[in-house]
Design a protein around this motif. Sequence first.
Motif, PDB file in Angstrom:
ATOM      1  N   UNK A  26     -17.293 -36.646  15.741  1.00  0.00           N
ATOM      2  CA  UNK A  26     -17.797 -35.204  16.163  1.00  0.00           C
ATOM      3  C   UNK A  26     -16.450 -34.297  16.388  1.00  0.00           C
ATOM      4  N   UNK A  27     -15.643 -35.439  17.073  1.00  0.00           N
ATOM      5  CA  UNK A  27     -14.732 -34.143  17.353  1.00  0.00           C
ATOM      6  C   UNK A  27     -13.617 -33.911  16.059  1.00  0.00           C
ATOM      7  N   UNK A  28     -13.265 -34.592  15.359  1.00  0.00           N
ATOM      8  CA  UNK A  28     -12.880 -34.534  13.837  1.00  0.00           C
ATOM      9  C   UNK A  28     -13.653 -33.175  13.463  1.00  0.00           C
ATOM     10  N   UNK A  29     -15.223 -33.368  12.831  1.00  0.00           N
ATOM     11  CA  UNK A  29     -15.225 -32.483  12.334  1.00  0.00           C
ATOM     12  C   UNK A  29     -15.609 -30.519  13.004  1.00  0.00           C
ATOM     13  N   UNK A  30     -15.680 -31.071  14.010  1.00  0.00           N
ATOM     14  CA  UNK A  30     -15.561 -29.212  14.890  1.00  0.00           C
ATOM     15  C   UNK A  30     -13.796 -28.743  14.486  1.00  0.00           C
ATOM     16  N   UNK A  31     -12.848 -29.487  14.475  1.00  0.00           N
ATOM     17  CA  UNK A  31     -11.973 -28.402  14.554  1.00  0.00           C
ATOM     18  C   UNK A  31     -12.040 -28.359  12.627  1.00  0.00           C
ATOM     19  N   UNK A  32     -12.739 -27.907  11.908  1.00  0.00           N
ATOM     20  CA  UNK A  32     -13.735 -27.310  10.655  1.00  0.00           C
ATOM     21  C   UNK A  32     -15.370 -26.945  10.502  1.00  0.00           C
ATOM     22  N   UNK A  33     -14.995 -25.167  11.035  1.00  0.00           N
ATOM     23  CA  UNK A  33     -16.184 -25.293  11.629  1.00  0.00           C
ATOM     24  C   UNK A  33     -16.891 -24.788  10.153  1.00  0.00           C
ATOM     25  N   UNK A  34     -15.922 -24.477   9.718  1.00  0.00           N
ATOM     26  CA  UNK A  34     -16.187 -23.655   7.889  1.00  0.00           C
ATOM     27  C   UNK A  34     -17.271 -25.272   7.048  1.00  0.00           C
ATOM     28  N   UNK A  35     -17.688 -25.676   7.099  1.00  0.00           N
ATOM     29  CA  UNK A  35     -18.121 -27.192   6.692  1.00  0.00           C
ATOM     30  C   UNK A  35     -19.047 -27.517   7.428  1.00  0.00           C
ATOM     31  N   UNK A  36     -20.251 -27.498   6.249  1.00  0.00           N
ATOM     32  CA  UNK A  36     -21.799 -27.435   7.045  1.00  0.00           C
ATOM     33  C   UNK A  36     -22.211 -28.983   7.438  1.00  0.00           C
ATOM     34  N   UNK A  37     -21.176 -29.463   8.171  1.00  0.00           N
ATOM     35  CA  UNK A  37     -21.361 -30.865   8.577  1.00  0.00           C
ATOM     36  C   UNK A  37     -22.529 -31.977   8.618  1.00  0.00           C
ATOM     37  N   UNK A  38     -22.898 -32.938   8.446  1.00  0.00           N
ATOM     38  CA  UNK A  38     -24.185 -33.600   9.159  1.00  0.00           C
ATOM     39  C   UNK A  38     -23.302 -34.771  10.005  1.00  0.00           C
ATOM     40  N   UNK A  39     -24.129 -35.642  10.387  1.00  0.00           N
ATOM     41  CA  UNK A  39     -23.776 -37.137  10.661  1.00  0.00           C
ATOM     42  C   UNK A  39     -24.984 -38.091  10.470  1.00  0.00           C
ATOM     43  N   UNK A  40     -24.319 -39.955   9.656  1.00  0.00           N
ATOM     44  CA  UNK A  40     -25.717 -40.960   9.319  1.00  0.00           C
ATOM     45  C   UNK A  40     -25.209 -42.078   9.964  1.00  0.00           C
ATOM     46  N   UNK A  89     -20.085 -54.540  23.847  1.00  0.00           N
ATOM     47  CA  UNK A  89     -18.805 -53.611  23.174  1.00  0.00           C
ATOM     48  C   UNK A  89     -19.325 -53.432  22.088  1.00  0.00           C
ATOM     49  N   UNK A  90     -20.150 -53.340  21.606  1.00  0.00           N
ATOM     50  CA  UNK A  90     -20.735 -52.692  19.878  1.00  0.00           C
ATOM     51  C   UNK A  90     -21.407 -51.376  20.146  1.00  0.00           C
ATOM     52  N   UNK A  91     -21.700 -51.364  21.440  1.00  0.00           N
ATOM     53  CA  UNK A  91     -22.416 -50.275  21.970  1.00  0.00           C
ATOM     54  C   UNK A  91     -21.509 -49.401  22.014  1.00  0.00           C
ATOM     55  N   UNK A  92     -20.226 -49.643  22.978  1.00  0.00           N
ATOM     56  CA  UNK A  92     -18.925 -48.362  23.313  1.00  0.00           C
ATOM     57  C   UNK A  92     -18.729 -48.142  21.367  1.00  0.00           C
ATOM     58  N   UNK A  93     -18.218 -48.698  21.210  1.00  0.00           N
ATOM     59  CA  UNK A  93     -17.822 -48.927  19.711  1.00  0.00           C
ATOM     60  C   UNK A  93     -18.084 -47.680  18.949  1.00  0.00           C
ATOM     61  N   UNK A  94     -19.911 -48.274  18.648  1.00  0.00           N
ATOM     62  CA  UNK A  94     -20.827 -46.803  17.838  1.00  0.00           C
ATOM     63  C   UNK A  94     -20.024 -45.716  18.496  1.00  0.00           C
ATOM     64  N   UNK A  95     -20.950 -45.318  20.445  1.00  0.00           N
ATOM     65  CA  UNK A  95     -20.301 -44.364  20.583  1.00  0.00           C
ATOM     66  C   UNK A  95     -18.962 -43.790  20.272  1.00  0.00           C
ATOM     67  N   UNK A  96     -18.162 -44.930  20.176  1.00  0.00           N
ATOM     68  CA  UNK A  96     -16.364 -43.969  19.752  1.00  0.00           C
ATOM     69  C   UNK A  96     -16.711 -43.591  19.244  1.00  0.00           C
ATOM     70  N   UNK A  97     -16.631 -44.020  18.381  1.00  0.00           N
ATOM     71  CA  UNK A  97     -16.838 -43.845  16.331  1.00  0.00           C
ATOM     72  C   UNK A  97     -17.199 -42.313  16.334  1.00  0.00           C
ATOM     73  N   UNK A  98     -18.446 -41.999  17.006  1.00  0.00           N
ATOM     74  CA  UNK A  98     -19.206 -40.933  16.334  1.00  0.00           C
ATOM     75  C   UNK A  98     -18.161 -39.715  17.628  1.00  0.00           C
ATOM     76  N   UNK A  99     -18.142 -40.369  18.852  1.00  0.00           N
ATOM     77  CA  UNK A  99     -16.968 -39.369  19.026  1.00  0.00           C
ATOM     78  C   UNK A  99     -16.277 -38.418  18.446  1.00  0.00           C
ATOM     79  N   UNK A 100     -15.130 -40.119  18.054  1.00  0.00           N
ATOM     80  CA  UNK A 100     -14.375 -39.421  17.117  1.00  0.00           C
ATOM     81  C   UNK A 100     -14.464 -39.023  15.561  1.00  0.00           C
TER      82      UNK A 100
END
Length: 558
Positions: free
Chosen positions: A161-175, A148-159
């Motif tokens: 990534x998808x939210x960032x993709x809506x605003x490509x004008x920003x140089x997004x990075x992920x931690x 459950x913990x692993x799935x939660x982390x992956x799902x959050x990362x997906x969210x």
Amino acid sequence: MISNPASKYIPFKPFNRDFSERTWPSKSITKPPIWMSTDLRDGNQSLIEPMSVERKMRFFKQLIQIGFKELEIGFPSASQTDFDFVRSLIDGGLIPDDVTIIVLTQARQDLINRTIEACLGAKNVIIHMYNATAPSFRKIVFKMEKEDILKFAVAGTRMVKEAMAQHPEVNWRYEYSPEVFSTTEPDFALDVCNAVAEEWGATPERKIIFNLPATIEATTPNLYADQIEYFCQNVKNRESIIVSVHPHNDRGTAVAAAELALLAGADRVEGCLFGSGERTGNVDLVTLALNLYTQGVHPGLDFSDIDAVRLTVEYCNQLPVHPRHPYVGDLVFTAFSGSHQDAIKKGFAAQKADQPWEVPYLPIDPADLGRSYDAVIRVNSQSGKGGISYLLEHEHGLNLPRRLQIEFSRAIQRVTDETGTEVNGNAVYEIFKKEYLDQKTPWSLVSHKIHTTENADGSSTFSIEATLKNGDEIKTVTGQGDGSISAFVDALNLPIRFMDYHEHALGSGEKTNAVCYVELRLGESATGFGVGIHKDIVTASFLAVLSAVNRHINNGDA
């Protein structure tokens, strides 16, 4: 304390076997890490009274001046205050182009969307998402299994990534942080991070930051280093990953843990200036950086005016820095012992400008930090004389701030060196009076008038008209400020940089006076104190300012 702590506390062992593949003990640190300050987020959330916007802004500017390129500035989805602060930095154009801001979020769609909204318009942004992975948190806090913990982390990362993709004008990075990495099973931490990296699509050109926090410092620094090296050796696509560490100081060894983690392969360190943070604090980035400096490695951060940095941090955090704190404490370049003073004096005499630093007891040249070495004279209390500060406090009611005690000891030193004799209580006060209270030239105060105006936003503006004497000349000056002292400083029209202020009552009843101590700089001079005594506290503060200014001028600082 119980007689058998082993019955209650089980030693933490990160591995079920001996980790014999370690290589870090034979390595040395030859370059600085990527530095990330979390003073405005992790540091701020741990304060008894979180910073106001004004204090956060001052802290932000200080961090930029020091040279930080990555700053975690808040948790914008958690409070309107943090959201507004992020927007004020972006809308005000206050973020340099080469600086990346970091904002924290949890793995929920509404929080992620709010976080993205807060950052729009910025050039470089890291979204930092976390979830706890350690057994005690899985079992006690979340009641979730590993899957459950692993799935939660992956799902959050997906969210994210998808939210960032809506605003490509920003140089997004992920931690991503597997929170409480320090007590998470090493192989499970790898499973979670590998799955997150795959979801993110990490490549050498689009690296992911894995922050591996010692959220709870649970064991000795060498075992934390083993955990970091094991992760670095076994994580997939290491070339696509920045390994970051975030040590806390529960066992008092966060600095050592960070240093050994760098030996073990970490690329980046998160922490706070002077170790602010929850519970016992985060790792102290100043100590880490200057430890590197003393080994001949420039940290890429500028602490050449470390007193100004300390004063900013103390003001913004509303917490004092300990007088014995490495490199910055009031007493770390002060020797009380006669044998220490003798060795240091001989070291300075032998030190050549073009030779490696080699002064006994001093691992760093205080001048590199804008500090100076002080040999504090202690009048032997057993001889009936008492210490300098003791004499002034108990015989004259003067409770000198610590840094003033150190500064004044130099005046005592000059007298004892010139006369070759010890000083008694009366002599100490006469030297103090001459050094501070009698500093009435070139400037002296004749009179002053203050007017206060209430502003629409609830603040006040102070206006002053002061009459001053300079030699035979009498002149009237005017100024404004948000307080009486700032208005007086404005009226003087001198390059004054106010550093610190203390006050207390002197005497009792009708004979009570106020004594004020101010620390300031005049132009690019070193800091210096002034002291004023008067029945009116405001007048005492003005006298103290003029005392400091006159001392600077008379000492050739202006």
